[in-house]
Design an enzyme around this catalytic site. Sequence first.
Site, PDB file in Angstrom:
ATOM      1  N   CYS A 159       0.800  -0.974  -0.140  1.00 38.45           N
ATOM      2  CA  CYS A 159       0.103  -0.179  -0.071  1.00 38.45           C
ATOM      3  C   CYS A 159       0.926   1.365   0.085  1.00 38.45           C
ATOM      4  O   CYS A 159       1.765   1.614  -1.109  1.00 38.45           O
ATOM      5  CB  CYS A 159      -0.975  -0.056   0.997  1.00 38.45           C
ATOM      6  SG  CYS A 159      -2.541   1.062   0.971  1.00 38.45           S
ATOM      7  N   LYS A 161     -12.255   8.200  -1.127  1.00 36.01           N
ATOM      8  CA  LYS A 161     -11.344   6.919  -0.712  1.00 36.01           C
ATOM      9  C   LYS A 161     -11.565   5.531  -1.444  1.00 36.01           C
ATOM     10  O   LYS A 161     -13.031   5.305  -1.591  1.00 36.01           O
ATOM     11  CB  LYS A 161     -11.731   6.634   0.753  1.00 36.01           C
ATOM     12  CG  LYS A 161     -10.958   5.783   1.302  1.00 36.01           C
ATOM     13  CD  LYS A 161     -11.206   5.780   3.155  1.00 36.01           C
ATOM     14  CE  LYS A 161     -10.180   4.449   3.641  1.00 36.01           C
ATOM     15  NZ  LYS A 161     -10.440   4.505   5.331  1.00 36.01           N
ATOM     16  N   SER A 215      -7.735  -0.014   0.580  1.00 34.47           N
ATOM     17  CA  SER A 215      -8.322   1.110   1.593  1.00 34.47           C
ATOM     18  C   SER A 215      -7.161   2.323   1.465  1.00 34.47           C
ATOM     19  O   SER A 215      -6.190   2.091   2.300  1.00 34.47           O
ATOM     20  CB  SER A 215      -8.467   0.406   3.291  1.00 34.47           C
ATOM     21  OG  SER A 215      -8.637   1.648   4.052  1.00 34.47           O
ATOM     22  N   HIS A 232      -4.244  -4.600   0.409  1.00 34.16           N
ATOM     23  CA  HIS A 232      -3.857  -4.929   1.611  1.00 34.16           C
ATOM     24  C   HIS A 232      -4.701  -6.720   1.672  1.00 34.16           C
ATOM     25  O   HIS A 232      -5.622  -6.872   2.293  1.00 34.16           O
ATOM     26  CB  HIS A 232      -4.916  -4.315   2.599  1.00 34.16           C
ATOM     27  CG  HIS A 232      -4.185  -2.990   3.212  1.00 34.16           C
ATOM     28  ND1 HIS A 232      -3.059  -3.175   3.825  1.00 34.16           N
ATOM     29  CD2 HIS A 232      -4.410  -1.688   2.779  1.00 34.16           C
ATOM     30  CE1 HIS A 232      -2.698  -1.763   3.966  1.00 34.16           C
ATOM     31  NE2 HIS A 232      -3.332  -0.787   3.316  1.00 34.16           N
ATOM     32  N   GLU A 258      -3.609  -8.823   3.143  1.00 32.43           N
ATOM     33  CA  GLU A 258      -3.105  -9.366   4.493  1.00 32.43           C
ATOM     34  C   GLU A 258      -4.560  -9.254   5.509  1.00 32.43           C
ATOM     35  O   GLU A 258      -4.439  -9.660   6.620  1.00 32.43           O
ATOM     36  CB  GLU A 258      -2.199  -8.841   5.228  1.00 32.43           C
ATOM     37  CG  GLU A 258      -2.107  -7.532   5.747  1.00 32.43           C
ATOM     38  CD  GLU A 258      -1.971  -6.475   4.724  1.00 32.43           C
ATOM     39  OE1 GLU A 258      -1.997  -5.126   4.892  1.00 32.43           O
ATOM     40  OE2 GLU A 258      -1.829  -6.766   3.559  1.00 32.43           O
ATOM     41  N   ARG A 296     -15.736   3.029  12.633  1.00 29.23           N
ATOM     42  CA  ARG A 296     -15.061   3.911  13.375  1.00 29.23           C
ATOM     43  C   ARG A 296     -15.365   5.160  12.678  1.00 29.23           C
ATOM     44  O   ARG A 296     -15.612   6.272  13.395  1.00 29.23           O
ATOM     45  CB  ARG A 296     -13.432   3.636  13.452  1.00 29.23           C
ATOM     46  CG  ARG A 296     -12.643   4.555  14.010  1.00 29.23           C
ATOM     47  CD  ARG A 296     -11.270   4.583  13.519  1.00 29.23           C
ATOM     48  NE  ARG A 296     -11.134   4.899  12.143  1.00 29.23           N
ATOM     49  CZ  ARG A 296     -10.129   4.592  11.269  1.00 29.23           C
ATOM     50  NH1 ARG A 296      -9.084   3.879  11.729  1.00 29.23           N
ATOM     51  NH2 ARG A 296     -10.171   5.080   9.971  1.00 29.23           N
TER      52      ARG A 296
END
Length: 316
Positions: A142, A163, A192, A235, A237, A249
């Site tokens: 990333c 985003k 992300s 990502h 992972e 959040r």
Amino acid sequence: MPIKIPNLLPATETLQSENIFVMTETRAITQDIRPLSILLLNLMPTKTTTETQLARLLGNSPLQVELELIHTATHESKNTSAEHLLAFYKTFDEVCDRYFDGMIITGAPVEHLPFEEVEYWDELCRIMEWSKTHVTSTFHICWGAQAGLYYHYGINKYPLDKKLFGIFPHVKDYKNSILLRGFDDVFMVPHSRHTTIRREDIEACSELRIVASSPIAGVYAITTPRGHQIFITGHSEYDKDTLKLEYLRDKSAGLPIDIPYNYFPNDDDSKEPQVTWRSHANLLYSNWLNYFVYQTTPYDINQIADSKKQSGGDEK
């Protein structure tokens, strides 16, 4: 084969509960084998979570892996205790005289800043330059991928209108890539991020090859000819709930955030997200460890620099 990690690392209990073969330092010293030595430069604020995610993938391979953790000395972590860093992490100066079969440079939540304004940019540049002679293959994730492309090849990042957030379908641009050996024709990857790199910039660099991309998320995987540098913009992972926690959040804080693309069933955030990327994540890391680290690095790890010179480095 097991992944060797420091005694008492919090990730140990989680990985053992998932049947990942974990070997602590105490047990490893009885083994007559040279494990692959992997250096993890963890730039993420939630270091314990990232340790666990990456150790899970590195441990799910036939190769024995010894994981060494480092953090930047020029940045004080606000989300990881000093006790955890002192117990399990080193700084670059403590490992710079050593050689490593592979290194992972994680992402970091600093996309809004120009690279040169990142607090630890000079230290990161020093590490990336050192990796060229002390590491067989470096795997960038990333923002770490964007930073590596900028430092090594002068390729810049660009802000997105909003985003890029969700699980996106990807295809192989280079079908014979051994990094993607065994991949399906279409595979899913979490993203992300607020910035991107441009395909035309990568294609203009003769030292780089795009091996996978997404019609929505853009370029995903880039390698140098011999795989000494690998850049992954997503990502793979991530855990099942990583995007969910990030979404809730920001939603609770009243921040502008779209529901993650292709993540919740029927885009209903009251339902459990579906994992559609895990098998390819495991294959990605297994291929990297096997083809670009294990089969490339010399048995005498101190000969890495000479081995790279003899193979012609990353030049065709």
